[in-house]
Design an enzyme around this catalytic site. Structure first.
Site, mmCIF file in Angstrom:
data_model
loop_
_atom_site.group_PDB
_atom_site.id
_atom_site.type_symbol
_atom_site.label_atom_id
_atom_site.label_comp_id
_atom_site.label_asym_id
_atom_site.label_seq_id
_atom_site.Cartn_x
_atom_site.Cartn_y
_atom_site.Cartn_z
ATOM 1 N N ASN A 1 43.900 31.512 121.608
ATOM 2 C CA ASN A 1 42.454 31.767 121.577
ATOM 3 C C ASN A 1 41.953 32.157 120.191
ATOM 4 O OD1 ASN A 1 42.625 31.521 124.330
ATOM 5 N ND2 ASN A 1 41.876 33.573 124.796
ATOM 6 N N ASP B 1 35.693 32.064 129.364
ATOM 7 C CA ASP B 1 36.514 33.163 128.838
ATOM 8 C C ASP B 1 36.205 34.442 129.639
ATOM 9 O OD1 ASP B 1 38.415 34.172 127.107
ATOM 10 O OD2 ASP B 1 37.073 34.444 125.415
ATOM 11 N N GLY C 1 43.646 35.568 118.509
ATOM 12 C CA GLY C 1 44.293 34.703 117.518
ATOM 13 C C GLY C 1 43.802 34.890 116.093
ATOM 14 N N HIS D 1 41.430 41.472 120.069
ATOM 15 C CA HIS D 1 40.265 40.667 119.692
ATOM 16 C C HIS D 1 39.631 41.220 118.423
ATOM 17 C CE1 HIS D 1 40.211 40.048 124.253
ATOM 18 N NE2 HIS D 1 40.493 38.865 123.739
ATOM 19 N N GLY D 2 39.049 40.353 117.610
ATOM 20 C CA GLY D 2 38.369 40.804 116.385
ATOM 21 C C GLY D 2 39.305 40.751 115.195
HETATM 22 P P1 13P Z 1 39.691 36.596 118.432
HETATM 23 O O1 13P Z 1 38.239 36.957 118.543
HETATM 24 O O2 13P Z 1 40.511 37.671 117.844
HETATM 25 O O3 13P Z 1 39.882 35.298 117.753
HETATM 26 O O4 13P Z 1 40.234 36.434 119.932
HETATM 27 C C1 13P Z 1 39.661 35.479 120.751
HETATM 28 C C2 13P Z 1 40.045 35.642 122.175
HETATM 29 O O5 13P Z 1 41.144 36.052 122.481
HETATM 30 C C3 13P Z 1 39.047 35.256 123.168
HETATM 31 O O6 13P Z 1 39.390 35.629 124.456
#
Ligand code: 13P
Length: 293
Positions: free
Chosen positions: A231, A82, A211, A181-182
């Site tokens: 993700n 990632d 996601g 993210h988060g």
């Molecule tokens: P989340 O932490 O919001 O699930 O996103 C994950 C992501 O996009 C990792 O690259």
């Protein structure tokens, strides 16, 4: 099945209109829950790894765990790095057996991001490994990177077209489309029109970052518009901790450690199964692996 590279799976998923889950693993128990959830639902899976997790465990243990788990199940599994802006880490993953990597140059000026992404593309093409590259600025915290809500920037359409012009075999493209993210504090404003313009103009599967916390409707719309890699990290990290704590709450006197790992495993696996179902990839293992006509 042995490891697969994610590019061909994602192309098939995009064409057929389902999303392949990409979960950020934490340790062996977490990787096992991810791979075995995929096997239980006959789904393709991407196990992805944050740079922080590699710094904690090292390249070799992670590659060995995930390869071993993948070989024991009849579904296609890819091992992906990632967000990473360090070429030595990317090379370390390639040497250790990762099947794809992400170069994240999104904090660089456009021309630098393009030039550096193309250099990594040459490296990954020579190694037979897939590449994910990003433009725009996805909000929130991922690994050691923090993008404040007001600094998140949607990808620019013309830059998207220009960015990928010399990377025709890019495995997956990650333009910022308004997700973060988060955990979301409010409703994300997803730029569906931008996403559709991008997927109409660029024949490369799209990664949906951020996601955790999206609704079924948001997943459906993004996947229908061409997001083939979805993700999930925050939700899995949360369940890793809560799954363990819940065993303690239910068994305050328990001294044997293995039931903690079993409880944690089941909690994580249930989440992964839920997401596979939400993304429509249940029963798609053979299709994603190219084993169906
Ligand atoms: P989340 O932490 O919001 O699930 O996103 C994950 C992501 O996009 C990792 O690259």
């Amino acid at each position: 099945m042995t490891f697969v590279t994610m590019g061909p799976m994602l192309k098939r998923a995009q064409k057929a209109g389902y999303g392949i889950a990409a979960f950020n693993m934490i340790d062996y128990n977490s990787a096992r829950s991810i791979v075995e959830a995929a096997a239980a639902l006959d789904a393709p899976m991407i196990v992805q790894v944050s740079v922080k997790t590699i710094k904690h465990w090292g390249f070799k243990p992670i590659a060995t765990w995930v390869r071993m788990l993948a070989e024991d199940v009849p579904v296609p599994v890819a091992l992906h790095l990632d967000h990473c802006n360090n070429v030595d880490t990317i090379k370390g993953c390639i040497d250790a057996g990762w099947t794809s990597v992400m170069f994240d140059g999104s904090s660089l000026p456009f021309a630098d991001n393009k030039q550096k992404s193309e250099a990594v593309y040459k490296l990954t093409e020579a190694a037979g490994v897939g590449l994910e590259a990003e433009i725009g600025a996805i909000g929130g915290v991922e690994d050691d990177k923090f993008v404040a809500e007001d600094s998140a920037i949607l990808a620019n359409f013309d830059e998207c077209v220009n960015f990928v012009e010399n990377m025709p075999n890019l495995a997956v493209f990650a333009p910022a489309i308004g997700t973060a993210h988060g955990f979301y504090k409010g409703q994300p404003k997803i730029a569906y029109d931008l996403l559709k313009r991008i997927t109409t103009a660029i024949p490369i599967p799209i990664a949906l970052h951020g996601g955790t916390g999206l609704s079924q409707e948001q997943f459906d719309k993004c996947i229908a518009a061409g997001c083939a890699k979805v993700n999930i990290s925050t939700m899995h990290k949360h369940r890793f901790i809560e799954g363990f704590i819940d065993v303690r709450k239910q068994n305050p006197k328990l001294e044997e450690p293995l039931p903690f790992l079993s409880g944690q495993y089941e909690a994580m696996k249930n989440d992964v199964c839920d997401m596979i179902t939400a993304f429509g990839s249940k029963g798609k293992a053979s299709h994603a692996a190219g084993l169906e006509g």
